[in-house]
Design a protein around this motif. Structure first.
Motif, PDB file in Angstrom:
ATOM      1  N   ALA A 195       0.156  -0.964  -0.001  1.00  0.00           N
ATOM      2  CA  ALA A 195      -0.125  -0.056   0.088  1.00  0.00           C
ATOM      3  C   ALA A 195       0.993   1.504   0.413  1.00  0.00           C
ATOM      4  CB  ALA A 195      -0.935  -0.008   0.858  1.00  0.00           C
ATOM      5  N   PHE A 196       2.230   1.628   0.843  1.00  0.00           N
ATOM      6  CA  PHE A 196       2.817   2.346   0.459  1.00  0.00           C
ATOM      7  C   PHE A 196       3.706   2.700  -0.468  1.00  0.00           C
ATOM      8  CE2 PHE A 196       4.363   1.880   5.378  1.00  0.00           C
ATOM      9  CZ  PHE A 196       2.972   2.725   6.274  1.00  0.00           C
ATOM     10  N   LEU A 197       3.461   1.509  -1.293  1.00  0.00           N
ATOM     11  CA  LEU A 197       4.097   1.253  -2.782  1.00  0.00           C
ATOM     12  C   LEU A 197       3.343   2.409  -3.799  1.00  0.00           C
ATOM     13  CD1 LEU A 197       6.639   0.097  -4.341  1.00  0.00           C
ATOM     14  CD2 LEU A 197       4.148  -1.690  -5.113  1.00  0.00           C
ATOM     15  N   LEU A 198       1.788   2.562  -3.844  1.00  0.00           N
ATOM     16  CA  LEU A 198       1.284   3.726  -4.312  1.00  0.00           C
ATOM     17  C   LEU A 198       0.568   5.001  -2.851  1.00  0.00           C
ATOM     18  CD1 LEU A 198      -1.730   0.827  -5.565  1.00  0.00           C
ATOM     19  CD2 LEU A 198       0.992   1.520  -6.344  1.00  0.00           C
ATOM     20  N   ASN A 199       0.760   4.804  -1.908  1.00  0.00           N
ATOM     21  CA  ASN A 199      -0.007   5.970  -1.448  1.00  0.00           C
ATOM     22  C   ASN A 199       1.095   6.552  -0.744  1.00  0.00           C
ATOM     23  OD1 ASN A 199       0.935   4.859   0.905  1.00  0.00           O
ATOM     24  ND2 ASN A 199      -0.991   5.283   2.254  1.00  0.00           N
ATOM     25  N   THR A 200       2.272   6.475  -0.993  1.00  0.00           N
ATOM     26  CA  THR A 200       3.594   7.722  -0.366  1.00  0.00           C
ATOM     27  C   THR A 200       3.795   8.551  -2.044  1.00  0.00           C
ATOM     28  OG1 THR A 200       4.717   6.275  -1.237  1.00  0.00           O
ATOM     29  CG2 THR A 200       4.732   5.880   0.726  1.00  0.00           C
ATOM     30  N   MET A 201       2.694   8.779  -2.686  1.00  0.00           N
ATOM     31  CA  MET A 201       2.757   9.523  -3.922  1.00  0.00           C
ATOM     32  C   MET A 201       1.951  10.897  -4.194  1.00  0.00           C
ATOM     33  SD  MET A 201       4.432   6.760  -6.996  1.00  0.00           S
ATOM     34  CE  MET A 201       3.408   5.460  -6.970  1.00  0.00           C
ATOM     35  N   PRO A 202       2.236  11.843  -3.767  1.00  0.00           N
ATOM     36  CA  PRO A 202       1.211  12.766  -3.790  1.00  0.00           C
ATOM     37  C   PRO A 202       1.063  13.060  -5.457  1.00  0.00           C
ATOM     38  CG  PRO A 202       3.252  13.904  -2.938  1.00  0.00           C
ATOM     39  CD  PRO A 202       3.034  12.313  -3.191  1.00  0.00           C
ATOM     40  N   SER A 203       1.414  12.712  -6.470  1.00  0.00           N
ATOM     41  CA  SER A 203       1.762  13.121  -8.235  1.00  0.00           C
ATOM     42  C   SER A 203       0.483  12.411  -8.217  1.00  0.00           C
ATOM     43  CB  SER A 203       2.538  12.369  -8.574  1.00  0.00           C
ATOM     44  OG  SER A 203       3.225  11.375  -8.042  1.00  0.00           O
ATOM     45  N   ARG A 204      -0.029  11.471  -7.248  1.00  0.00           N
ATOM     46  CA  ARG A 204      -1.746  10.642  -7.260  1.00  0.00           C
ATOM     47  C   ARG A 204      -2.589  10.535  -6.539  1.00  0.00           C
ATOM     48  NH1 ARG A 204      -0.629   9.441 -13.326  1.00  0.00           N
ATOM     49  NH2 ARG A 204       2.004   9.235 -13.142  1.00  0.00           N
ATOM     50  N   PRO A 205      -3.433  11.656  -6.405  1.00  0.00           N
ATOM     51  CA  PRO A 205      -3.603  12.208  -5.385  1.00  0.00           C
ATOM     52  C   PRO A 205      -4.574  11.201  -4.924  1.00  0.00           C
ATOM     53  CG  PRO A 205      -4.614  13.657  -7.230  1.00  0.00           C
ATOM     54  CD  PRO A 205      -2.828  12.804  -7.222  1.00  0.00           C
ATOM     55  N   MET A 206      -5.340  10.097  -6.211  1.00  0.00           N
ATOM     56  CA  MET A 206      -6.589   8.822  -6.008  1.00  0.00           C
ATOM     57  C   MET A 206      -6.132   8.070  -4.511  1.00  0.00           C
ATOM     58  SD  MET A 206      -8.369   6.498  -8.164  1.00  0.00           S
ATOM     59  CE  MET A 206      -9.908   5.163  -7.588  1.00  0.00           C
ATOM     60  N   TRP A 207      -4.439   8.265  -4.990  1.00  0.00           N
ATOM     61  CA  TRP A 207      -4.649   6.764  -3.866  1.00  0.00           C
ATOM     62  C   TRP A 207      -3.349   7.302  -2.440  1.00  0.00           C
ATOM     63  CZ3 TRP A 207      -0.185   4.918  -7.986  1.00  0.00           C
ATOM     64  CH2 TRP A 207      -0.421   3.988  -9.315  1.00  0.00           C
ATOM     65  N   HIS A 208      -3.555   9.328  -2.719  1.00  0.00           N
ATOM     66  CA  HIS A 208      -3.361   9.693  -1.370  1.00  0.00           C
ATOM     67  C   HIS A 208      -2.844   9.706  -0.393  1.00  0.00           C
ATOM     68  CE1 HIS A 208       1.103  12.403   0.199  1.00  0.00           C
ATOM     69  NE2 HIS A 208      -0.034  12.738   0.380  1.00  0.00           N
ATOM     70  N   HIS A 209      -4.095   8.376   0.293  1.00  0.00           N
ATOM     71  CA  HIS A 209      -4.484   8.766   1.772  1.00  0.00           C
ATOM     72  C   HIS A 209      -4.095   7.615   2.548  1.00  0.00           C
ATOM     73  CE1 HIS A 209      -6.931   5.605  -0.002  1.00  0.00           C
ATOM     74  NE2 HIS A 209      -7.244   6.131  -1.159  1.00  0.00           N
ATOM     75  N   SER A 210      -4.594   8.147   3.630  1.00  0.00           N
ATOM     76  CA  SER A 210      -3.591   6.864   4.711  1.00  0.00           C
ATOM     77  C   SER A 210      -4.651   6.006   4.682  1.00  0.00           C
ATOM     78  CB  SER A 210      -3.447   8.018   6.304  1.00  0.00           C
ATOM     79  OG  SER A 210      -4.959   8.695   6.486  1.00  0.00           O
ATOM     80  N   MET A 211      -5.381   6.131   4.293  1.00  0.00           N
ATOM     81  CA  MET A 211      -6.844   4.559   5.005  1.00  0.00           C
ATOM     82  C   MET A 211      -6.156   3.765   3.758  1.00  0.00           C
ATOM     83  SD  MET A 211     -10.003   4.109   3.379  1.00  0.00           S
ATOM     84  CE  MET A 211     -10.770   5.670   3.635  1.00  0.00           C
ATOM     85  N   MET A 212      -5.782   4.067   3.231  1.00  0.00           N
ATOM     86  CA  MET A 212      -4.906   2.430   1.794  1.00  0.00           C
ATOM     87  C   MET A 212      -4.331   1.260   2.643  1.00  0.00           C
ATOM     88  SD  MET A 212      -2.940   2.744  -1.299  1.00  0.00           S
ATOM     89  CE  MET A 212      -4.355   3.692  -3.230  1.00  0.00           C
ATOM     90  N   PRO A 213      -3.640   1.549   3.693  1.00  0.00           N
ATOM     91  CA  PRO A 213      -2.586   0.654   4.160  1.00  0.00           C
ATOM     92  C   PRO A 213      -4.139  -0.591   4.609  1.00  0.00           C
ATOM     93  CG  PRO A 213      -1.867   2.322   4.485  1.00  0.00           C
ATOM     94  CD  PRO A 213      -2.527   2.454   3.573  1.00  0.00           C
ATOM     95  N   ILE A 214      -4.941   0.360   5.010  1.00  0.00           N
ATOM     96  CA  ILE A 214      -5.809  -0.625   6.554  1.00  0.00           C
ATOM     97  C   ILE A 214      -6.838  -1.695   5.520  1.00  0.00           C
ATOM     98  CG2 ILE A 214      -7.447   1.316   7.177  1.00  0.00           C
ATOM     99  CD1 ILE A 214      -6.619  -2.233   9.334  1.00  0.00           C
ATOM    100  N   ARG A 215      -6.921  -0.657   4.176  1.00  0.00           N
ATOM    101  CA  ARG A 215      -8.394  -0.787   3.598  1.00  0.00           C
ATOM    102  C   ARG A 215      -7.799  -1.751   2.507  1.00  0.00           C
ATOM    103  NH1 ARG A 215     -10.522   2.341  -1.745  1.00  0.00           N
ATOM    104  NH2 ARG A 215     -11.956   1.379  -2.048  1.00  0.00           N
ATOM    105  N   PHE A 216      -6.242  -1.971   2.139  1.00  0.00           N
ATOM    106  CA  PHE A 216      -5.799  -3.441   1.691  1.00  0.00           C
ATOM    107  C   PHE A 216      -5.668  -4.786   1.850  1.00  0.00           C
ATOM    108  CE2 PHE A 216      -2.459  -2.015  -2.040  1.00  0.00           C
ATOM    109  CZ  PHE A 216      -3.225  -1.436  -2.592  1.00  0.00           C
TER     110      PHE A 216
END
Lengths: 422, 361
Positions: A195-216
C-alpha cells in the motif's frame, strides 16, 4: 541427509502420480503457460509495445495482479493466526496448507513484477553488493525485501513442518513457533508496504491517503480466506483429507468482518472525496461515473461493488453462510470483486487523469491477458503440486516409515499407519 | 569466456572506422585498468543467474541489436559509482556501438558537473505563442524516438482558456433542484492552471482566447522520482539536472508514477531514430540514443549546457520566452528574472522545489 534425500524423492514421486482429472488440470495449466512463454519472448524481443500501456497509464494488468496477489499471500495468515494464537484445532491441523498458498502467491507476485518490468534482464541491478539496493528510500526496495522474507518464512516453516511430519519426529517448538509468530506479523507487513508503494506518491491524489494500508489489509483478509475456503471445499470433495466444518465456518466469519470493513472504507473514501469534489477526486469520479465521455471503468466499479455487496449479504446471514454451496458462491464473488477493485478500481484510475489533466483510457491487450493467465497458471501449478504433497504428508501417504519398512522392518510400520489410510 | 569475447570486440576496433573516440580507444587504456575490468567480468560471470539472464537477453534480441550489444555493456555497473577510467571505457564502448549502428562518428561526452553552477530555467508565459518549435527542436537535439509507432516529446505545450463568462450560462447551474445553487459559469475554465490541451492543431498560433504554458521536467531540487527509484539509476547531478543512467534502468516505472509533472517517458519498444536524423554529439547522461524498456526525460540539454551553450529549446524560441542560466551567478539572466519579476513554480505545495520558474511580464 539420507532422510532428506528420501523426502525429496518420495515427495516428487507422490505428486506426479494422479488421476486423469489431475493430469487434465495440469495439461490445461501447461497450455496456459505456453501463452506466457510466448508473451515473455515477445516482451524480451520487442519490449512492452504489445501491451495496452501508454506513457499516461503506464502500469496496468501486471502491477494490479501483483498488488492483488500480495493480498492473497498475506491472507494466508487467516489460517495460521487462529491456528497458533487461538489454538483453533481444526485449522491447526491444516495450517500448513495456508503456508503453501502463501508460497504460490508470492511466486506469482514475482512473476508479475518480471512481466511488468521494462528490463527484466537487468534485475540483478537490484541485488545488494553487485547492484544498488535503494533502501531505505525506495518503497519498491522495501516491498521486495518483505516479499522475499515472507517467501522464506513460509517456505522454511511449511517444509520444516512437512518434513517433521514425514519423518514422524516431533516439531522443535523453540524453532518452529517463533517462525510462525514472525510470519504472522510479517504477513501484515507485506500488504502494508505494498500500500505504501502506491500511497506515498502525492503526484497521484487518488492513492494519496492514509486509509490505503488498512483497506488493503481488510480486502486481503477477505479475498485470501475466500480462496482458502474454495480450496478447502475442493480438498474435501476431491481428496481423503477431511477439513472440519468449524475451520470453514471460522474463515467465513473472518471474511464477513473484513469484507464489511472493506465496504465501509470504500464508502468513507467515496464520501470524503466526492463531498468537496476537488480536482483530486477526478480519478474516483471517472471511475464511478465516467468523465468527459470516457467511461470504460464504470461497469467494472459497479460490478465489483455489486459482487462484494451480494457476497457480504450472503455471508452476513448465518443460514446462508452455513450452506456451503452458497458460501462458495459468496467466496467467488468476494474474490472476483476484490480482484477488480485492486486493478480496474484502484490502479488504473490512479493514472486518470494524468497530472496534467489528460484522460487516456487503458484496456489490456490480448497479449497482456495471455501473459496474466499464464502467470496465474504457473501459480496454480505450483499450488496444486504443493497442496498435493502437503495433503499426502498430512494423510500419512508420504511417510519415512512407510518407505523404510520395505527394506527393514516389514509389518510393524504398516500397522501403525493403517488407521490413517482409511 | 566473456573476457575473450570482449577482447575480440576491442581488437576489431580500428582507426579506419573513423570512430571519434580514438582518444579513449581501449588500446590506450592502462594495462592495470584492463586487468581490473577483467577481474570484474570474471567475478560477475561467476554469478550464474546473471549469465543466464544475460544469455536470455542476448538470445531474444534481433540480429542487429545482438551484433551491437556486447557483454561488457550488459555487465557494466552504475555510471555514478564508476571510476573515471571505467566511465571512459563505458563511453568508448557506446561510441563504437552507436557509430556502427548509425553509420556516423558518434561522440559520447562525459563532462562532469561544473563547479559553482546550479542550472536554472525561467519561462515567460506571457510571451509564449504556443508554436511548439521548442518541442520539435528538443526531439531533434535529444534523439527522441519519432514517428507514428512511438513518438516521444519531452516538452508538452499546454493550451489553456483565457476564460469566458457569459449570460447564456447563467441558468446552467449544477446540481439542479437539490437546493444548493452552483453558478452557471462555475465550470468555465479560466486562467493558468496545470491542466490543458496539448494535442491542439491550429491553423496559426497564437489562437484567440488561448494562453500557453510549456512544461517539461522541472529538475526539482527535491525530486520525488529519485527517491522512489529502487536502483538509483536516476539521480540529481551536482549542478542541478536530474539525469538517468539508461544502462542501469530496470524499467519499473516507479519514477513515472511519482512525477507530479508528467515529465517522464518510457521506451515501449526500441526507439525509432532515423540514422540521418540522429544527432551524433551526445552525452552519456543526456541525449545518447536510448534502448527499449527504459525511462527518459529532459536533462536541460546536459550535452550543451555543460559546454557553455544554451539548451536547444532556449535557442530556438522565436519570441525569447525561454531563459536559462546559472542560479548561483547573480548576473545571469535567470537570476535577474528571479530578482526582478514575480516568479512561481508549478505545484509548489508538493515541496519538490523545481528549478524551472514561470513568470509574466
Amino acid at each position: 541427509m539420507d532422510k532428506l534425500k528420501r523426502f525429496a524423492v518420495d515427495y516428487v514421486t507422490y505428486v506426479v502420480k494422479g488421476s486423469p482429472a489431475f493430469y487434465a488440470w495440469i495439461a490445461l495449466l501447461c497450455a496456459l503457460i505456453l501463452g506466457l512463454l510466448y508473451g515473455t519472448y515477445l516482451h524480451a524481443a520487442d519490449g512492452l509495445r504489445y501491451t495496452g500501456l501508454t506513457d499516461q497509464v503506464h502500469d496496468g494488468l501486471y502491477l494490479a495482479n501483483f498488488v492483488f496477489l500480495v493480498g492473497i499471500a498475506a491472507g494466508a495468515v487467516t489460517i495460521v493466526f487462529p491456528a497458533y494464537v487461538y489454538h483453533h484445532k481444526a485449522l491447526h491441523s491444516v495450517a500448513v496448507l495456508g503456508e503453501m498458498l502463501a508460497i504460490s502467491a508470492v511466486l506469482m507476485c514475482m512473476l508479475f513484477i518480471v512481466s511488468h518490468m521494462g528490463r527484466p534482464d537487468r534485475l540483478w541491478h537490484m541485488l545488494p553488493i553487485i547492484g544498488i539496493y535503494n533502501i531505505p528510500n525506495s518503497m519498491l526496495a522495501w516491498d521486495t525485501l518483505v516479499l522475499i522474507g515472507y517467501l522464506f518464512l513460509n517456505f522454511i516453516g511449511g517444509f520444516y513442518y512437512l518434513y517433521k511430519k514425514y519423518t514422524g519426529q516431533p516439531l522443535n517448538d523453540k524453532f518452529y513457533l517463533p517462525l510462525i509468530y514472525v510470519s504472522i506479523v510479517w504477513a501484515l507487513s507485506i500488504h502494508t508496504v505494498t500500500a505504501f508503494l502506491l500511497n506515498t506518491m502525492p503526484s497521484r491524489p487518488m492513492w494519496h491517503h492514509s486509509m490505503m494500508p488498512i483497506r488493503f489489509i481488510s480486502t486481503a483478509f477477505a479475498a485470501g480466506p475466500s480462496l482458502i475456503v474454495l480450496i478447502f471445499l475442493i480438498v474435501r470433495a476431491r481428496t481423503r483429507l477431511w477439513i472440519e466444518n468449524s475451520a470453514i465456518d471460522l474463515l467465513a466469519t473472518i471474511i464477513t468482518y473484513c469484507l464489511g470493513l472493506a465496504l465501509f472504507l470504500t464508502l468513507s473514501e467515496v464520501v470524503t472525496d466526492l463531498y468537496a469534489n476537488t480536482e483530486h477526486a477526478m480519478g474516483l469520479q471517472y471511475l464511478m461515473f465516467g468523465m468527459h465521455g470516457f467511461n470504460d471503468l464504470v461497469p467494472w466499479f459497479w460490478g465489483s461493488l455489486a459482487a462484494m455487496i451480494v457476497a457480504f449479504a450472503i455471508l452476513l446471514t448465518p443460514y446462508w453462510r452455513t450452506n456451503y454451496r452458497l458460501l462458495a458462491i459468496a467466496c467467488i464473488l468476494a474474490f472476483c470483486g476484490i480482484w477488480i477493485e485492486k486493478g480496474m478500481g484502484l490502479l488504473v484510475p490512479g493514472f486518470i487523469p494524468t497530472p496534467i489533466g489528460e484522460f487516456t483510457q487503458y484496456f489490456p491487450s490480448t497479449l497482456e491477458i495471455f501473459v496474466t493467465l499464464g502467470n496465474w497458471a504457473v501459480g496454480f501449478l505450483v499450488l496444486t503440486v504443493l497442496l498435493k504433497g502437503a495433503i499426502g504428508i498430512l494423510l500419512g501417504e508420504i511417510a519415512y516409515a512407510a518407505t523404510a519398512q520395505d527394506k527393514t522392518i516389514s509389518g510393524n510400520a504398516e500397522v501403525s499407519i493403517a488407521p490413517e489410510l482409511t | 569466456m566473456h573476457v575473450t569475447n570482449k577482447e575480440k570486440i576491442c581488437n576489431q576496433q580500428s582507426p579506419a572506422e573513423g570512430c571519434a573516440c580514438s582518444g579513449q580507444a581501449p588500446g590506450a587504456a592502462p594495462a592495470d585498468n584492463v586487468s581490473s575490468r577483467r577481474n570484474f567480468l570474471k567475478s560477475a560471470g561467476m554469478l550464474s543467474v546473471n549469465s543466464l539472464l544475460g544469455t536470455a537477453a542476448l538470445m531474444t534480441m534481433s540480429d542487429d541489436a545482438r551484433a551491437n550489444m556486447d557483454w561488457a555493456e550488459w555487465f557494466q555497473g552504475n555510471y555514478r559509482l564508476m571510476s573515471d577510467e571505467e566511465k571512459a571505457l563505458a563511453r568508448a564502448r557506446l561510441e563504437r556501438r552507436y557509430s556502427r549502428e548509425y553509420g556516423k562518428a558518434v561522440t559520447v561526452d562525459g563532462t562532469p558537473a561544473q563547479e559553482g553552477v546550479l542550472m536554472g530555467y525561467a519561462l515567460n508565459i506571457k510571451k509564449c505563442i504556443g508554436c511548439r518549435r521548442c518541442a520539435k527542436a528538443c526531439v531533434e537535439e535529444n534523439n527522441q524516438s519519432r514517428g507514428k509507432d512511438q513518438e516521444i516529446e519531452w516538452i508538452r505545450v499546454l493550451k489553456m482558456e483565457k476564460g469566458e463568462f457569459s449570460k447564456e450560462k447563467m441558468n446552467q447551474g449544477y446540481p439542479e433542484g437539490l437546493g444548493i445553487q452552483v453558478g452557471g459559469n462555475a465550470y468555465s475554465p479560466a486562467g493558468v492552471v496545470l491542466e490543458g490541451e496539448h494535442y491542439y492543431q491550429p491553423e496559426a498560433v497564437p489562437e484567440k482566447g488561448s494562453v500557453y504554458m510549456p512544461i517539461a521536467c522541472m529538475q526539482c531540487e527535491k525530486p520525488p522520482c529519485v527517491k522512489v527509484c529502487p536502483v538509483r539509476t536516476t539521480y540529481r547531478e551536482a549542478d542541478g539536472p536530474v539525469v538517468i543512467d539508461y544502462n542501469w534502468c530496470i524499467g519499473c516505472r516507479m519514477c513515472m508514477s511519482a512525477c507530479p509533472y508528467w515529465a517522464r517517458r518510457f521506451n515501449w519498444s526500441d526507439p525509432k531514430l532515423p540514422k540521418e536524423a540522429m544527432n551524433p554529439v551526445t552525452h552519456y547522461l543526456g541525449n545518447r540514443p536510448r534502448m527499449k524498456g527504459v525511462v527518459e526525460k529532459c536533462t536541460f540539454c546536459i550535452q550543451r549546457t555543460r559546454k557553455g551553450r544554451y539548451p536547444a529549446c532556449v535557442e530556438v524560441c522565436p519570441v525569447g520566452a525561454r531563459k536559462f542560466g546559472n542560479l548561483l551567478d547573480p548576473n545571469s539572466e535567470v537570476s535577474r528574472i528571479i530578482e526582478r519579476k514575480q516568479v512561481f513554480r508549478l505545484k509548489a505545495e508538493l515541496n519538490t522545489y523545481p528549478k524551472f520558474f514561470y513568470f509574466m511580464d
